[in-house]
Scaffold this active site. Structure first.
Site, PDB file in Angstrom:
ATOM      1  N   SER A  85     -16.794  61.792 115.398  1.00 47.80           N
ATOM      2  CA  SER A  85     -16.759  61.057 114.221  1.00 47.80           C
ATOM      3  C   SER A  85     -16.550  61.952 113.158  1.00 47.80           C
ATOM      4  CB  SER A  85     -18.370  60.453 114.027  1.00 47.80           C
ATOM      5  OG  SER A  85     -19.282  61.421 113.740  1.00 47.80           O
TER       6      SER A  85
ATOM      7  N   ASN B 212     -30.827  60.350 114.193  1.00 51.47           N
ATOM      8  CA  ASN B 212     -30.996  59.047 113.957  1.00 51.47           C
ATOM      9  C   ASN B 212     -31.404  58.706 112.438  1.00 51.47           C
ATOM     10  OD1 ASN B 212     -30.428  59.120 116.581  1.00 51.47           O
ATOM     11  ND2 ASN B 212     -32.215  58.019 117.368  1.00 51.47           N
TER      12      ASN B 212
ATOM     13  N   SER C 268      13.483  45.686  94.740  1.00 49.18           N
ATOM     14  CA  SER C 268      14.187  45.551  96.156  1.00 49.18           C
ATOM     15  C   SER C 268      14.824  46.679  96.197  1.00 49.18           C
ATOM     16  CB  SER C 268      14.750  44.197  96.135  1.00 49.18           C
ATOM     17  OG  SER C 268      15.298  44.191  97.348  1.00 49.18           O
TER      18      SER C 268
ATOM     19  N   LYS D 250      15.229  42.162  91.464  1.00 51.40           N
ATOM     20  CA  LYS D 250      13.807  41.749  91.847  1.00 51.40           C
ATOM     21  C   LYS D 250      12.709  42.484  91.054  1.00 51.40           C
ATOM     22  CE  LYS D 250      12.685  39.406  94.670  1.00 51.40           C
ATOM     23  NZ  LYS D 250      12.518  39.606  96.181  1.00 51.40           N
TER      24      LYS D 250
ATOM     25  N   ASN E 270       8.908  42.627  92.124  1.00 52.91           N
ATOM     26  CA  ASN E 270       7.912  42.133  93.109  1.00 52.91           C
ATOM     27  C   ASN E 270       6.345  42.466  92.772  1.00 52.91           C
ATOM     28  OD1 ASN E 270      10.292  41.126  94.614  1.00 52.91           O
ATOM     29  ND2 ASN E 270      10.452  43.179  95.539  1.00 52.91           N
TER      30      ASN E 270
ATOM     31  N   GLU F  83      -0.010  41.610  95.895  1.00 55.06           N
ATOM     32  CA  GLU F  83       0.291  41.119  97.388  1.00 55.06           C
ATOM     33  C   GLU F  83      -0.674  41.926  98.310  1.00 55.06           C
ATOM     34  OE1 GLU F  83       4.482  39.374  97.157  1.00 55.06           O
ATOM     35  OE2 GLU F  83       4.344  41.272  97.712  1.00 55.06           O
TER      36      GLU F  83
END
Length: 473
Positions: free
Chosen positions: A20, A103, A269, A275, A277, A282
């Site tokens: 890990s 633990n 773009s 553009k 955006n 998003e």
């Protein structure tokens, strides 16, 4: 270090598969703190000498200064790595793991990570709420169309809309604080699951690590990950709120043309130079899906875990780390975006004047004139279908109702007429703004109190460390 039971080392591929170390960077510093508190606890209870404690503490501080990358080698996890590196510096390191298991150690580290990230998330939410309240106050007189089913519905105030965002985030803040209260309890001293025959002062180490108390039952302390799942849920629910806000940013800066998005949070773009955006909005919208997946994944792993510890738990850790990190960063970015958004007030008012947004108000006026609401609804609906609200009185007469109704309805009148609690009238929105400002101040005090309590306890930990180190000077 941990394979005295076996005659063979772990298969290299199996070690890589089970390690890990990549994700443990998130809890490296927490593990150092847990080790320091545990060593102080062993010293207090007489299980190690002060000289041994001093040597271990010096080694731990040296490893902390060297940083995570210096120990990220072929170890199974960060706990083993730190203990091995301490033991290289001093043979007293072999005593560090007395009366402790990985633990309870990892459970303690995870709770510390979660509690600190929850506080950070709560702070970011406060900043976003502050921005929304300010923008609402600035735009108190701006009218806009409200929507249902993404269709123009009724006129409203921009400030009323922004306060709806705020109130969703207020509940997200409350959830973060409530989760913190359940997370901020120490499992340390529970050992593998059944406690230990070594006398320990669990309350002492809990206080040194900034906890409000202990997870009392030692089995529950190491076997439970509901705190982890709840933390991911808090982050996921927050991301659902942010995703809805992000969706409206995307719609408002494109289809509806209600806003101009700050250039710092947009891209263009590679082929279309015109553009602009809304990439950040998003991505926030997309990352909410990642958190939904993480929450589902964590619950799926947890659902059939027999007591107590199982290695399956390891797969839940990264879900916690990434989920809280994403939620925190997304909230900060959303605040920055709303700080810089320009609202196109002329476009909003232009569109609110179209699309029959006053239709329900006319139906209400017919009802107030004595026509049953369901019939009033039919009358206005027929006028809308004919494209002329001026036909309302004639249609009413055709249905047998002879009423006098003023059809000269302005959107300002409609919005101002909603004076009930929580409505869109200016006085009611201003009252809500002032109420939310007071809420924000109370929540700031609450959060600062939580942060200060943790900080003061951790300062006590370092004071105890300094005492040990200074007694040898």
């Amino acid at each position: 270090m941990l394979r005295s039971r076996f005659k063979k080392g772990m298969d290299p591929l199996a070690l890589e598969f089970s390690s890990s170390m990549d994700q443990d960077r998130y809890i490296f510093y927490y593990d150092i703190l847990v080790d320091l508190a545990h060593v102080l606890g062993l010293l207090k209870c007489g299980h190690i000498s002060e000289e041994d404690a001093r040597e271990i503490i010096r080694a731990l501080l040296e490893i902390r200064e060297r940083g995570y990358e210096a120990i990220a080698k072929e170890y199974e996890d960060v706990h083993e790595a730190i203990e091995a590196e301490v033991t290289k510096i001093t043979q007293a390191g072999k005593k560090m793991h007395t009366a402790r298991s990985r633990n309870d150690e990892v459970a303690t580290c995870l709770r510390m990570f979660a509690r600190d990230r929850l506080l950070s998330i709560a702070s970011a939410i406060l900043d976003l709420r502050r921005v929304l309240i300010r923008r609402a106050k600035e735009n108190i007189d701006v009218l806009m169309p409200g929507f249902t089913h993404l269709q123009y519905a009724q006129p409203t105030r921009l400030s009323h809309h922004l306060l709806a965002y705020h109130d969703m985030l207020k509940r997200d803040f409350d959830r973060a604080i409530e989760a913190f209260n359940r997370v901020n309890l120490s499992p340390l001293g529970s050992c593998a699951f059944a406690g230990t025959s070594f006398k320990l002062d669990r309350n002492y180490t809990a206080e040194l690590l900034g906890f409000d108390g202990v997870v009392e039952n030692s089995c529950d302390a190491v076997a439970s990950r509901d705190f982890l799942i709840e933390s991911i849920f808090v982050a996921t629910q927050l991301m659902l709120t942010l995703s809805r806000m992000a969706e409206e940013i995307v719609l408002w800066c494109s289809e509806f043309d209600f806003i101009d998005l700050p250039e710092e949070f947009a891209s263009t773009s590679s082929i279309m130079p015109q553009k602009k955006n809304p990439d950040i909005a998003e991505l926030i919208r997309a990352k909410s899906g990642r958190l939904i997946g993480a929450l589902t994944g964590a619950m799926s792993i947890y659902k059939a875990m027999p007591l107590t510890y199982n290695r399956d738990f390891q797969e839940m850790n990264e879900m916690l780390f990434k989920s809280l990190e994403i939620a925190d960063l997304s909230t900060v970015l959303m605040a920055k975006m709303f700080e810089g958004i320009t609202f196109k007030k002329d476009v909003m008012i232009e569109k609110v004047l179209k699309n029959f947004t006053i239709a329900s108000e006319i139906a209400d006026r017919l009802t107030k004139a004595g026509i049953p609401f369901r019939d009033a609804h039919r009358i206005v609906g027929k006028a809308v279908s004919e494209g002329d609200l001026g036909r309302v009185v004639d249609i009413a007469k055709e249905m047998g109702y002879d009423v006098e109704v003023d059809l000269n309805v302005s959107v300002e009148e409609v919005v101002e007429g909603r004076k009930n609690l929580g409505g869109t009238s200016k006085s009611e929105v201003l009252r809500m703004i002032e109420d939310r400002i007071e809420q924000l101040e109370r929540d700031c005090e609450l959060l600062n109190g939580k942060i200060e309590a943790v900080t003061l306890r951790l300062e006590k930990l370092y004071e105890e460390v300094e005492k040990i180190l200074n007694r040898n000077r």
